[in-house]
Design a protein around this motif. Sequence first.
Motif, PDB file in Angstrom:
ATOM      1  N   GLY A   5      -1.080  23.757  35.647  1.00  0.00           N
ATOM      2  CA  GLY A   5      -1.513  22.408  36.018  1.00  0.00           C
ATOM      3  C   GLY A   5      -0.355  21.426  35.916  1.00  0.00           C
ATOM      4  N   VAL A   6       0.417  21.521  34.839  1.00  0.00           N
ATOM      5  CA  VAL A   6       1.530  20.593  34.615  1.00  0.00           C
ATOM      6  C   VAL A   6       2.639  20.830  35.643  1.00  0.00           C
ATOM      7  CG1 VAL A   6       3.298  19.853  32.968  1.00  0.00           C
ATOM      8  CG2 VAL A   6       0.956  20.240  32.179  1.00  0.00           C
ATOM      9  N   LEU A   7       2.838  22.099  35.995  1.00  0.00           N
ATOM     10  CA  LEU A   7       3.849  22.421  37.019  1.00  0.00           C
ATOM     11  C   LEU A   7       3.534  21.742  38.344  1.00  0.00           C
ATOM     12  CD1 LEU A   7       4.761  26.179  36.473  1.00  0.00           C
ATOM     13  CD2 LEU A   7       6.378  24.294  36.814  1.00  0.00           C
ATOM     14  N   GLY A   8       2.260  21.444  38.544  1.00  0.00           N
ATOM     15  CA  GLY A   8       1.817  20.784  39.769  1.00  0.00           C
ATOM     16  C   GLY A   8       2.373  19.373  39.927  1.00  0.00           C
ATOM     17  N   PHE A   9       2.773  18.728  38.832  1.00  0.00           N
ATOM     18  CA  PHE A   9       3.286  17.356  38.984  1.00  0.00           C
ATOM     19  C   PHE A   9       4.670  17.135  38.384  1.00  0.00           C
ATOM     20  CE2 PHE A   9       0.970  16.886  34.874  1.00  0.00           C
ATOM     21  CZ  PHE A   9       1.930  16.233  34.114  1.00  0.00           C
ATOM     22  N   ILE A  10       5.121  18.049  37.506  1.00  0.00           N
ATOM     23  CA  ILE A  10       6.328  17.751  36.723  1.00  0.00           C
ATOM     24  C   ILE A  10       7.584  17.528  37.574  1.00  0.00           C
ATOM     25  CG2 ILE A  10       7.003  20.166  36.202  1.00  0.00           C
ATOM     26  CD1 ILE A  10       7.078  17.306  33.667  1.00  0.00           C
ATOM     27  N   ASN A  11       7.715  18.282  38.665  1.00  0.00           N
ATOM     28  CA  ASN A  11       8.948  18.130  39.440  1.00  0.00           C
ATOM     29  C   ASN A  11       9.007  16.839  40.252  1.00  0.00           C
ATOM     30  OD1 ASN A  11      10.359  20.365  38.461  1.00  0.00           O
ATOM     31  ND2 ASN A  11       9.029  21.708  39.675  1.00  0.00           N
ATOM     32  N   ASP A  12       7.843  16.239  40.481  1.00  0.00           N
ATOM     33  CA  ASP A  12       7.817  14.962  41.222  1.00  0.00           C
ATOM     34  C   ASP A  12       7.517  13.786  40.299  1.00  0.00           C
ATOM     35  OD1 ASP A  12       8.171  16.249  43.696  1.00  0.00           O
ATOM     36  OD2 ASP A  12       6.052  16.839  43.683  1.00  0.00           O
ATOM     37  N   LEU A  13       7.636  14.037  39.003  1.00  0.00           N
ATOM     38  CA  LEU A  13       7.295  12.984  38.036  1.00  0.00           C
ATOM     39  C   LEU A  13       8.148  11.723  38.261  1.00  0.00           C
ATOM     40  CD1 LEU A  13       5.551  12.617  35.400  1.00  0.00           C
ATOM     41  CD2 LEU A  13       7.629  13.179  34.141  1.00  0.00           C
ATOM     42  N   ASP A  14       7.459  10.588  38.432  1.00  0.00           N
ATOM     43  CA  ASP A  14       8.176   9.337  38.663  1.00  0.00           C
ATOM     44  C   ASP A  14       8.334   8.622  37.318  1.00  0.00           C
ATOM     45  OD1 ASP A  14       9.224   6.990  39.599  1.00  0.00           O
ATOM     46  OD2 ASP A  14       7.408   6.333  40.649  1.00  0.00           O
ATOM     47  N   LEU A  15       9.312   9.090  36.538  1.00  0.00           N
ATOM     48  CA  LEU A  15       9.549   8.551  35.197  1.00  0.00           C
ATOM     49  C   LEU A  15      10.932   7.910  35.153  1.00  0.00           C
ATOM     50  CD1 LEU A  15       9.021   8.372  32.095  1.00  0.00           C
ATOM     51  CD2 LEU A  15       9.831  10.722  31.915  1.00  0.00           C
ATOM     52  N   ASN A  16      10.972   6.661  34.707  1.00  0.00           N
ATOM     53  CA  ASN A  16      12.247   5.946  34.649  1.00  0.00           C
ATOM     54  C   ASN A  16      12.431   5.247  33.317  1.00  0.00           C
ATOM     55  OD1 ASN A  16      13.874   5.946  37.174  1.00  0.00           O
ATOM     56  ND2 ASN A  16      11.850   5.473  38.025  1.00  0.00           N
ATOM     57  N   ILE A  17      13.626   5.367  32.782  1.00  0.00           N
ATOM     58  CA  ILE A  17      13.956   4.663  31.547  1.00  0.00           C
ATOM     59  C   ILE A  17      14.876   3.511  31.935  1.00  0.00           C
ATOM     60  CG2 ILE A  17      15.131   4.849  29.303  1.00  0.00           C
ATOM     61  CD1 ILE A  17      12.519   6.505  29.519  1.00  0.00           C
ATOM     62  N   LYS A  18      14.450   2.296  31.553  1.00  0.00           N
ATOM     63  CA  LYS A  18      15.274   1.127  31.869  1.00  0.00           C
ATOM     64  C   LYS A  18      15.565   0.379  30.581  1.00  0.00           C
ATOM     65  CE  LYS A  18      13.241   0.561  36.432  1.00  0.00           C
ATOM     66  NZ  LYS A  18      12.449  -0.285  37.316  1.00  0.00           N
ATOM     67  N   TYR A  19      16.610  -0.425  30.597  1.00  0.00           N
ATOM     68  CA  TYR A  19      16.932  -1.247  29.423  1.00  0.00           C
ATOM     69  C   TYR A  19      16.793  -2.699  29.814  1.00  0.00           C
ATOM     70  CZ  TYR A  19      18.094   3.040  27.213  1.00  0.00           C
ATOM     71  OH  TYR A  19      17.971   4.296  26.675  1.00  0.00           O
ATOM     72  N   GLU A  20      15.830  -3.365  29.165  1.00  0.00           N
ATOM     73  CA  GLU A  20      15.584  -4.770  29.479  1.00  0.00           C
ATOM     74  C   GLU A  20      15.731  -5.569  28.194  1.00  0.00           C
ATOM     75  OE1 GLU A  20      11.714  -4.656  31.393  1.00  0.00           O
ATOM     76  OE2 GLU A  20      12.520  -3.438  33.028  1.00  0.00           O
ATOM     77  N   ASN A  21      16.584  -6.589  28.211  1.00  0.00           N
ATOM     78  CA  ASN A  21      16.905  -7.378  27.011  1.00  0.00           C
ATOM     79  C   ASN A  21      17.250  -6.480  25.839  1.00  0.00           C
ATOM     80  OD1 ASN A  21      16.291  -9.779  28.386  1.00  0.00           O
ATOM     81  ND2 ASN A  21      14.107  -9.450  27.989  1.00  0.00           N
ATOM     82  N   GLY A  22      17.997  -5.447  26.115  1.00  0.00           N
ATOM     83  CA  GLY A  22      18.481  -4.576  25.038  1.00  0.00           C
ATOM     84  C   GLY A  22      17.474  -3.569  24.520  1.00  0.00           C
ATOM     85  N   SER A  23      16.267  -3.552  25.085  1.00  0.00           N
ATOM     86  CA  SER A  23      15.337  -2.560  24.553  1.00  0.00           C
ATOM     87  C   SER A  23      14.836  -1.622  25.661  1.00  0.00           C
ATOM     88  CB  SER A  23      14.176  -3.227  23.807  1.00  0.00           C
ATOM     89  OG  SER A  23      13.153  -3.558  24.684  1.00  0.00           O
ATOM     90  N   GLN A  24      14.550  -0.390  25.237  1.00  0.00           N
ATOM     91  CA  GLN A  24      14.128   0.637  26.202  1.00  0.00           C
ATOM     92  C   GLN A  24      12.730   0.349  26.726  1.00  0.00           C
ATOM     93  OE1 GLN A  24      14.637   4.735  24.903  1.00  0.00           O
ATOM     94  NE2 GLN A  24      12.794   5.384  25.951  1.00  0.00           N
ATOM     95  N   GLN A  25      12.587   0.421  28.033  1.00  0.00           N
ATOM     96  CA  GLN A  25      11.275   0.276  28.658  1.00  0.00           C
ATOM     97  C   GLN A  25      11.014   1.552  29.458  1.00  0.00           C
ATOM     98  OE1 GLN A  25       9.327  -2.475  28.047  1.00  0.00           O
ATOM     99  NE2 GLN A  25      10.999  -3.190  26.755  1.00  0.00           N
ATOM    100  N   THR A  26       9.807   2.079  29.312  1.00  0.00           N
ATOM    101  CA  THR A  26       9.467   3.341  29.963  1.00  0.00           C
ATOM    102  C   THR A  26       8.543   3.063  31.140  1.00  0.00           C
ATOM    103  OG1 THR A  26       9.659   4.350  27.793  1.00  0.00           O
ATOM    104  CG2 THR A  26       8.577   5.666  29.496  1.00  0.00           C
ATOM    105  N   TYR A  27       8.954   3.498  32.327  1.00  0.00           N
ATOM    106  CA  TYR A  27       8.168   3.259  33.541  1.00  0.00           C
ATOM    107  C   TYR A  27       7.627   4.571  34.078  1.00  0.00           C
ATOM    108  CZ  TYR A  27       9.658  -1.600  33.946  1.00  0.00           C
ATOM    109  OH  TYR A  27       9.849  -2.951  33.719  1.00  0.00           O
ATOM    110  N   LEU A  28       6.339   4.587  34.361  1.00  0.00           N
ATOM    111  CA  LEU A  28       5.696   5.749  34.964  1.00  0.00           C
ATOM    112  C   LEU A  28       5.023   5.285  36.257  1.00  0.00           C
ATOM    113  CD1 LEU A  28       4.750   8.767  34.581  1.00  0.00           C
ATOM    114  CD2 LEU A  28       2.696   7.821  33.532  1.00  0.00           C
ATOM    115  N   ASP A  29       5.345   5.938  37.352  1.00  0.00           N
ATOM    116  CA  ASP A  29       4.812   5.546  38.666  1.00  0.00           C
ATOM    117  C   ASP A  29       5.017   4.045  38.913  1.00  0.00           C
ATOM    118  OD1 ASP A  29       3.941   8.166  39.177  1.00  0.00           O
ATOM    119  OD2 ASP A  29       2.060   7.805  38.105  1.00  0.00           O
TER     120      ASP A  29
END
Length: 220
Positions: A58-82
């Motif tokens: 089931g997880v293999l069904g989405f993992i390769n297209d996972l839209d996950l982004n790590i950004k740094y805003e005002n010095g702190s990590q922000q995690t973006y999904l889709d």
Amino acid sequence: MIKTLKIALDGPSGSGKSTIAKRLSKELDILYLDTGAMYRATALKALKLNVDTLDETGVLGFINDLDLNIKYENGSQQTYLDGENVSEKIREPQVSMAASNISSLKCVRLKMVEMQRKIAESVSCVLDGRDIGSFVLPNADFKFYITASVDVRAERRFKELKEKGFNVDFNSLKKEIEERDYNDSHREFAPLVKAKDAILIDTSNMNIEQVVACVMSHIK
Ligand code: DC
């Protein structure tokens, strides 16, 4: 080529790694990557899709297209999904166990480790997680294994969640931490383990200032 500084902080849930990593990142002016956030976001995706977090197919069904982004805003990590900032959502208690489960899947770990190495590639950084010193950055300049007794860790998490407004029961929280410890250290691929060359710090009887001072004394 300019030499970059790599610091690996590993240890079980609630050992204080992320607080220490944030302090190191500030004091040394280097990037902080919270790798747990990436597993949490992957778990959130599975929960959204109603995919069992232990079902590799089931997880293999989405993992390769996972839209996950790590950004740094005002010095702190922000995690973006889709495209959505999920930095708060991934801290919800039900995501913790789901993250521990999904992190046991090899396809997930390979994907996360590839992203982590890419982020850490050309910058000085401190990464916290479970397998940083043993697997993600085996050549890190400094490796620390931060731990504390289960009771102390449960107490810290309890306070933290209460402050955030979550209504949690101490005993269930402690049980969940024990389960995650077991899960994280018994999975087959890249489990939670102290790297042979990591410095062990038991923070059960230390406050955050003492831990930061201890880590900094090794680095300096
Ligand atoms: O550090 P944390 O509690 O946010 O991590 C959530 C889960 O993610 C944890 O139970 C195990 C997994 N994890 C992992 O397997 N490897 C990492 N490097 C970081 C986290």
